[in-house]
Design an enzyme around this catalytic site. Structure first.
Site, short mmCIF file in Angstrom:
data_model
loop_
_atom_site.label_atom_id
_atom_site.label_comp_id
_atom_site.label_asym_id
_atom_site.label_seq_id
_atom_site.Cartn_x
_atom_site.Cartn_y
_atom_site.Cartn_z
N GLY A 71 61.44 -71.60 55.76
CA GLY A 71 60.52 -72.47 55.04
C GLY A 71 59.31 -71.69 54.56
N GLY A 120 64.90 -71.72 58.06
CA GLY A 120 65.37 -72.72 57.12
C GLY A 120 66.61 -72.31 56.36
N GLU A 143 61.45 -67.95 65.03
CA GLU A 143 60.25 -68.77 65.09
C GLU A 143 59.25 -68.40 66.19
OE1 GLU A 143 63.20 -70.81 62.64
OE2 GLU A 143 63.29 -69.85 64.60
N ASP A 151 63.89 -74.72 64.75
CA ASP A 151 64.01 -76.08 64.21
C ASP A 151 65.20 -76.12 63.25
OD1 ASP A 151 62.82 -74.61 62.12
OD2 ASP A 151 61.66 -76.32 61.43
#
Length: 352
Positions: A71, A120, A143, A151
């Site tokens: 992301g 992502g 992350e 995530d």
């Protein structure tokens, strides 16, 4: 052929024969996902769901470096700095809905995980029905290195990898090869990079399984597979501190390297991630894992190290984050539990 592009041309859409092509088109930013891109992809998926011309969907990245680096964390950092924390909630809710939609899509979804595929990028490809890696693939969930936690359904995928391999990947944040991604269950097919164009051409008219069978080859042996015995023994321990102790006691160079790597990550993110992964094992669907990740993601912004991690990584780029708390010993169970509390704005609820 028909072509549709969003206003910024950050993501391109084409229907070629029977194939709907989604091309992430921010090569200078390694195709990092923005809110507009997520919204555009979701819209195209909905449109193609009932389009009889489209028998399969392809997800790929523009440029030579990879599918997607994750992301657009710089945009989220800037939003929080400007007092618009709500924009992170909006982005993650939309992205996680897209991840769930890809997993339950009624038509084959082929993800080309060539080159860099992280965060992502995993979310937009590894929930599809047919996941392709190459000799250039670098697949990972990095992350914990930016004060965040896995995530986009990453905890669901990693918690179901063989043994404790997923825990190793989550706590080190290190990317793995295409062969390792296959071994961990993050991918399905190994296709030489030189054959990707021919594969895509074949998919415009051919049946997906037949096309992939034609172009897939036997992958190299998984290095993670070779290390599974000591990884399973060490990472099955109950705490990050015990895992580090176990790694440091091992004779393997890889174990020592893993310990050194983990020691540089956010102590809070490490402990939250371990609990998140263990919890995801007990959840019965990707959607339930995404709902848990939504709580944790917002917790990383409100009470975690996300802002400091992004500052050190992509804003100031000094690679010297000041984690708070600075040590694992200072991160108690009460602090970790707070990341799993219901957000003030309410939970993300996904249908199954």
């Amino acid at each position: 052929m028909t072509t549709q592009e969003n206003a910024e041309q950050q993501v391109l859409f084409e229907v070629q024969g029977a194939l709907g092509r989604i091309t992430l088109n921010r090569p200078k930013a390694l195709n990092s996902l923005t809110f507009d891109m997520v919204r555009a992809v979701t819209s195209a998926l909905e449109q193609w769901r009932t389009d009889d011309r489209v028998r399969a969907v392809l997800v790929e990245g523009a440029g030579e470096r990879g599918l997607c680096a994750g992301g657009d964390i710089r945009a989220m950092y800037d939003a929080v700095r400007a007092g618009r924390v709500d924009l992170t909630e909006t982005f993650w809710a939309a992205e996680y809905r897209m991840n769930a939609a890809l997993a339950r899509y009624p038509k084959p979804v082929v993800g080309i995980m060539d080159g860099i595929c992280m965060g992502g990028g995993v979310g937009i490809s590894a929930h599809g029905s047919h996941r392709v890696v190459t000799e250039r693939s670098k697949v990972g969930m990095p992350e914990v290195g930016i004060g965040f936690a896995p995530d986009v359904g990453g905890t669901y995928l990693l918690s179901r990898a063989p043994g404790e391999l997923g825990t190793h990947l989550a706590l080190t944040g290190e990317p793995v090869s295409g062969a390792d991604a296959l071994h961990c269950g993050l991918a399905d097919h190994y296709v030489p990079g030189t054959d990707l164009d021919d594969l895509v051409t074949a998919l415009t008219s051919g049946e997906v399984d037949a096309c992939l069978e034609k172009y897939s080859t036997t992958p190299p042996r998984s290095e993670l597979g070779r290390a599974a015995a000591w990884i399973d023994e060490v990472y099955a321990r109950d705490s990050v501190e015990e895992i580090l102790e176990g790694l440091r006691s091992r004779p393997e160079e890889e174990a020592q390297r893993a310990a050194s790597t983990i020691a540089t990550k956010s102590p809070t993110s490490l402990k939250v991630t371990l609990r998140e992964l263990r919890g995801a094992r007990e959840l019965d669907s990707l959607e339930r894992a995404l709902e848990q990740e939504y709580r944790v993601s917002l917790g990383c912004v409100h009470r975690g190290d996300f802002m400091e991690g992004v500052r050190a990584t992509v804003v100031d780029k000094d690679r010297n984050p000041s984690w708070s708390p600075a040590t694992l010993a200072e991160v108690d169970e009460e602090r970790v539990a707070a990341f799993f509390e219901r957000p003030a704005g309410g939970d993300l609820v996904l249908p199954t």
